[in-house]
Design a protein around this motif. Sequence first.
Motif, PDB file in Angstrom:
ATOM      1  N   LYS A 122      -0.306   2.889  -8.111  1.00 40.06           N
ATOM      2  CA  LYS A 122      -0.335   3.660  -6.870  1.00 40.06           C
ATOM      3  C   LYS A 122       0.574   4.880  -6.939  1.00 40.06           C
ATOM      4  O   LYS A 122       0.167   6.002  -6.611  1.00 40.06           O
ATOM      5  N   ASN A 123       1.828   4.672  -7.378  1.00 40.57           N
ATOM      6  CA  ASN A 123       2.840   5.735  -7.311  1.00 40.57           C
ATOM      7  C   ASN A 123       2.712   6.768  -8.435  1.00 40.57           C
ATOM      8  O   ASN A 123       3.025   7.937  -8.236  1.00 40.57           O
ATOM      9  N   PRO A 127      -4.820  -0.629  -5.753  1.00 37.77           N
ATOM     10  CA  PRO A 127      -4.337  -1.843  -6.431  1.00 37.77           C
ATOM     11  C   PRO A 127      -5.495  -2.654  -6.997  1.00 37.77           C
ATOM     12  O   PRO A 127      -6.620  -2.601  -6.477  1.00 37.77           O
ATOM     13  N   THR A 181       2.499  -7.257  -8.835  1.00 41.58           N
ATOM     14  CA  THR A 181       3.076  -6.334  -7.853  1.00 41.58           C
ATOM     15  C   THR A 181       3.579  -5.061  -8.532  1.00 41.58           C
ATOM     16  O   THR A 181       3.307  -3.940  -8.078  1.00 41.58           O
ATOM     17  N   ASP A 182       4.333  -5.233  -9.639  1.00 41.33           N
ATOM     18  CA  ASP A 182       4.868  -4.070 -10.358  1.00 41.33           C
ATOM     19  C   ASP A 182       3.746  -3.214 -10.933  1.00 41.33           C
ATOM     20  O   ASP A 182       3.812  -1.973 -10.922  1.00 41.33           O
ATOM     21  N   ASN A 196       0.664  -2.878  -9.767  1.00 41.78           N
ATOM     22  CA  ASN A 196       0.007  -2.132  -8.692  1.00 41.78           C
ATOM     23  C   ASN A 196       0.887  -1.021  -8.131  1.00 41.78           C
ATOM     24  O   ASN A 196       0.385   0.032  -7.718  1.00 41.78           O
ATOM     25  N   ASP A 197       2.204  -1.229  -8.124  1.00 44.11           N
ATOM     26  CA  ASP A 197       3.120  -0.171  -7.685  1.00 44.11           C
ATOM     27  C   ASP A 197       3.014   1.046  -8.601  1.00 44.11           C
ATOM     28  O   ASP A 197       3.000   2.196  -8.147  1.00 44.11           O
TER      29      ASP A 197
END
Length: 332
Positions: free
Chosen positions: A37-38, A44, A30-31, A33-34
């Motif tokens: 993206k950001n 992702p 999750t981290d 992919n964050d």
Amino acid sequence: MEDFSKKRLYKKIIVKLLREKKLSIEELLTDLNDILKNEYGFEPISRRTFDRAKESLLENGYQINSRKFNGKNYFVLDGFPENITLTEEEKLTFPLLLGLLDTERTMNAVEWLKSALMDEFDYSENDLKSYPYFVHVQPSLNHKDELLLLAGQIIEYIKKGQAILFQYQKKTHTEFKQVAPLQIRYYDNRYYLLASTIDVTTHKPTNLLQTFTLDMFVEKNVHPAVDESDENATEPKYIFFDYDTLYKATRLEELLKHSLGIWYDWKENKLKTFRLKFTDWAMGIVKNKKIHPSQKTIQDTPDNLIIEITVWENHEMDYFLGRFGDKCERLN
């Protein structure tokens, strides 16, 4: 960004996240992919892509282990490959080395080196930024990219012991040169090729050492030299030579050992010991960097510095010492 760069980025982020704390597979993905993206605007990645990145890290020597804490499995970064461990001295000097390459900072190879340092050693962009703290004021060469690529091409021919053909700019005209290349030298902001000419009859090196400046190569390009003596040949017969034998035969090491940088006399070299006296600001320059490996200090006082060097007696000495003006005096 190409796929291989993305894969390298995935691994960099995984290592960075695990450096900070232990994470479960769900938290880690999750981290990751964050951040993709950001910070990078990427889509992702899947669990399968993540697993491939983790396996690649393990193959490269990273120690990523799964451990159970409070009944839950977490990934923990236990160690790094030995070959990427930096000492404090190395951490401090890498940014300076990039500063020395500042005049070539737009070249792909320099950009790749900077990117690799950031990926493998966790440098930030700011960490590797030398300006305004360190400035390399050497002006950039004209056609620098072409000259570096040309030097690299020639070195590949040297390694193979293969002769080259190129068009060379003389004062009033151009000439085709066929030579056995031996060494590239960078001296006083110019690239030079030391080579032996190829005899037009025997198609073998003459053992005579010659010097060519790379910036005078027409179109900054070279080609393999061809033996065209057999008119019936169906395929080109490239010219090769024994590098070690030719290196000794041309006396390259001896000739350049007694040169200030690149020049020597084709016909008769005269070795001379020069005694030189430096004053004022010139003293500091000569103390900081030897004029020649043979340099010996004869006298060192607050008012002057007297040294001796033993080199070929030619115009190179006049050219070099001229930059010191009246702050340098020849004593013999």
